[in-house]
Scaffold this motif. Structure first.
Motif, PDB file in Angstrom:
ATOM      1  N   PRO A  16       7.740   7.109  81.061  1.00 43.44           N
ATOM      2  CA  PRO A  16       7.620   6.310  79.728  1.00 43.44           C
ATOM      3  C   PRO A  16       8.490   5.262  79.745  1.00 43.44           C
ATOM      4  N   ALA A  17       9.712   5.054  80.296  1.00 44.14           N
ATOM      5  CA  ALA A  17      10.700   3.983  80.372  1.00 44.14           C
ATOM      6  C   ALA A  17      10.060   2.902  80.951  1.00 44.14           C
ATOM      7  N   ALA A  18       9.117   3.064  82.047  1.00 42.50           N
ATOM      8  CA  ALA A  18       8.774   2.093  82.734  1.00 42.50           C
ATOM      9  C   ALA A  18       7.404   1.326  82.101  1.00 42.50           C
ATOM     10  N   SER A  19       6.851   2.237  81.089  1.00 41.93           N
ATOM     11  CA  SER A  19       5.754   1.365  80.386  1.00 41.93           C
ATOM     12  C   SER A  19       6.133   0.523  79.409  1.00 41.93           C
ATOM     13  N   GLU A  20       7.363   0.936  78.918  1.00 40.01           N
ATOM     14  CA  GLU A  20       7.673   0.027  77.775  1.00 40.01           C
ATOM     15  C   GLU A  20       8.361  -1.448  78.335  1.00 40.01           C
ATOM     16  N   ASP A  21       8.212  -2.320  77.456  1.00 43.43           N
ATOM     17  CA  ASP A  21       8.528  -3.693  77.608  1.00 43.43           C
ATOM     18  C   ASP A  21      10.202  -3.700  77.753  1.00 43.43           C
ATOM     19  N   LYS A  22      10.707  -4.070  78.775  1.00 41.46           N
ATOM     20  CA  LYS A  22      12.259  -4.061  79.054  1.00 41.46           C
ATOM     21  C   LYS A  22      12.760  -5.623  78.298  1.00 41.46           C
ATOM     22  N   VAL A  23      13.820  -5.261  77.590  1.00 42.56           N
ATOM     23  CA  VAL A  23      14.390  -6.366  76.988  1.00 42.56           C
ATOM     24  C   VAL A  23      15.408  -6.951  77.823  1.00 42.56           C
ATOM     25  N   GLU A  24      15.319  -8.178  78.144  1.00 39.67           N
ATOM     26  CA  GLU A  24      16.416  -8.913  79.179  1.00 39.67           C
ATOM     27  C   GLU A  24      16.676 -10.091  78.340  1.00 39.67           C
ATOM     28  N   LEU A  25      17.993 -10.712  78.761  1.00 45.36           N
ATOM     29  CA  LEU A  25      18.367 -11.819  78.260  1.00 45.36           C
ATOM     30  C   LEU A  25      18.316 -12.836  79.720  1.00 45.36           C
ATOM     31  N   SER A  26      17.931 -14.206  79.304  1.00 48.20           N
ATOM     32  CA  SER A  26      18.010 -15.086  80.027  1.00 48.20           C
ATOM     33  C   SER A  26      19.418 -15.661  80.537  1.00 48.20           C
ATOM     34  N   THR A  27      19.494 -16.305  81.799  1.00 49.13           N
ATOM     35  CA  THR A  27      20.757 -16.694  82.278  1.00 49.13           C
ATOM     36  C   THR A  27      21.338 -17.689  80.962  1.00 49.13           C
ATOM     37  N   MET A  28      20.661 -18.491  80.633  1.00 47.92           N
ATOM     38  CA  MET A  28      20.970 -19.387  79.488  1.00 47.92           C
ATOM     39  C   MET A  28      21.337 -18.643  78.379  1.00 47.92           C
ATOM     40  N   GLU A  29      20.698 -17.484  77.899  1.00 45.53           N
ATOM     41  CA  GLU A  29      21.071 -16.933  77.064  1.00 45.53           C
ATOM     42  C   GLU A  29      22.509 -16.251  77.179  1.00 45.53           C
ATOM     43  N   GLU A  30      22.874 -15.642  78.252  1.00 43.44           N
ATOM     44  CA  GLU A  30      23.994 -14.946  78.612  1.00 43.44           C
ATOM     45  C   GLU A  30      25.009 -15.723  78.722  1.00 43.44           C
ATOM     46  N   ASP A  31      24.845 -17.028  78.939  1.00 42.52           N
ATOM     47  CA  ASP A  31      25.934 -17.859  78.964  1.00 42.52           C
ATOM     48  C   ASP A  31      26.524 -18.516  77.503  1.00 42.52           C
ATOM     49  N   ALA A  32      25.346 -18.625  76.945  1.00 41.05           N
ATOM     50  CA  ALA A  32      25.612 -18.975  75.724  1.00 41.05           C
ATOM     51  C   ALA A  32      26.280 -18.025  74.656  1.00 41.05           C
TER      52      ALA A  32
END
Length: 376
Positions: free
Chosen positions: A23-39
């Motif tokens: 079930p975990a793989a079927s859900e959309d995984k929330v990620e941050l882009s490199t730009m968002e992490e840097d900001a």
């Protein structure tokens, strides 16, 4: 299957079956882009730097906070990774941002901070967070979160307000819930810092925000940076001339002239007599007072105070005061007292007794220039 090897179709079928069963793989995984992490890292670096400065002033100790680490996590994962008692400070944004900001600090670190604020040296903190020590920690973290909000407001170039913080002791190993900000399995943004307070604290503090608040912060920072980088329109700029066709050949060649004002032919300068500048000597003088203007405020009441002396006390020393306690001031016996008008020093004098009432005889009065300087 042939010859003991899986075909590509069989491998694809196995992978599809595994992903559908998880079930975990079927859900959309929330990620941050490199730009968002840097900001977010830059926001955390600046804001927590201000918080460290505030905490250093409160404790009288050198406080250093390292570069933040930004990651996506959940409250359940945090509880599993840090099964320790924590002091959780939660504030809500009331203006400029929408959401909640959480600062989590280990209880042992909070006890050391409370001991320093109560006048101790931090080497022998209490074993439990009493109501008095909890108030001290809440005040320290309140000041830190206030400094953080001020820094964010400066970065975003907009007003950011927060609600009064709420302090809670949470044992990540046993307590079922840390905060109402998000569900236990809901993704959140964790910004971790390593905090050092001289040789007393070497630990980690965490700042937790929802993904929506984190992305809103990134958007505000990007918008502020774009406004800062936008070149201001110059009213004196002249449009570039139209492309000029080359006359030496049959082909048209364009030339983009830079924006600049046209230079006129130089004219002969008239004869100008140059003399050295002369300045009046910088000597202190009296402050001119207009009788006409001063008459307008002659009836304004002012508060005159005679100050015997001052001293500084720790919170625990104030709490220990009782009837009969003696407070030593910063002035010697017989030394002139200060005469203040609306809190500003204007003269010095000596205490006298007039018909069983105390009074003060003016012995030294500040010059008009000094009085005007004090009133500014």
């Amino acid at each position: 299957m042939s010859d003991g090897f899986l075909s590509q179709e069989e491998i694809d079928a196995l992978l599809k079956g595994e992903s559908s069963s998880s079930p975990a793989a079927s859900e959309d995984k929330v990620e941050l882009s490199t730009m968002e992490e840097d900001a977010l890292g830059e926001i955390g670096n600046i804001s927590m730097g201000s918080a460290a400065t505030t905490l250093s002033i409160l404790l009288g100790k050198t406080v250093s906070i390292t570069t933040p680490r930004v990651s996506i996590s959940t409250l359940n994962e945090i509880k599993e990774q840090y099964p320790l008692p924590y002091v959780v400070i939660e504030v809500s944004y009331t203006h400029g941002l929408v959401g909640t900001n959480i600062l989590a600090m280990r209880e042992q670190d909070a006890l050391i901070i409370a001991d320093l604020m109560m006048g101790g040296d931090g080497s022998n903190p209490p074993t439990e967070l009493s109501e008095l020590y909890s108030s001290a920690v809440t005040e320290a973290m309140n000041q830190m979160m206030g400094a953080t909000a001020t820094s964010i407001s400066t970065m975003f170039k907009k007003k950011i307000d927060i609600s009064p913080p709420t302090s809670t002791r949470v044992d990540f190993a046993t307590d079922s819930q840390i905060t109402d900000m998000a569900a236990g399995s809901e993704p959140i943004v964790r910004v971790s810092f390593r905090m050092e307070v001289e040789n007393l604290i070497d630990s980690e503090i965490m700042q937790l925000v929802s993904v929506d608040v984190a992305k809103e912060m990134v958007g505000n920072l990007m918008e502020a940076m774009q406004k800062a980088e936008a070149p201001a329109a110059s009213p004196a700029s002249v449009p570039s001339p139209a492309p000029v066709a080359a006359q030496s050949t049959g082909q048209a060649a364009s030339y983009a002239a830079p924006n600049m004002t046209q230079l006129k032919p130089s004219q002969p300068a008239p004869n100008v007599v140059v003399q050295p500048a002369q300045f009046a000597p910088l000597t202190p003088g009296g402050v001119p007072i207009s009788d006409t203007n001063i008459n307008l405020i002659m009836d304004v009441p002012l508060q005159v105070t005679v100050e015997l002396g001052r001293t500084r006390k720790l919170i625990r020393e104030i709490l220990d005061l009782s009837a009969g306690s003696v407070i030593e001031l910063d002035k010697l016996a017989g030394e002139p007292v200060d005469i203040l008008v609306n809190g500003k020093l204007i003269a010095k004098g000596e205490v006298v007794v007039i018909d069983e009432n105390f009074g003060v005889r003016v012995t030294d009065i500040l010059s008009p220039l000094e009085r005007a300087t004090n009133l500014q």
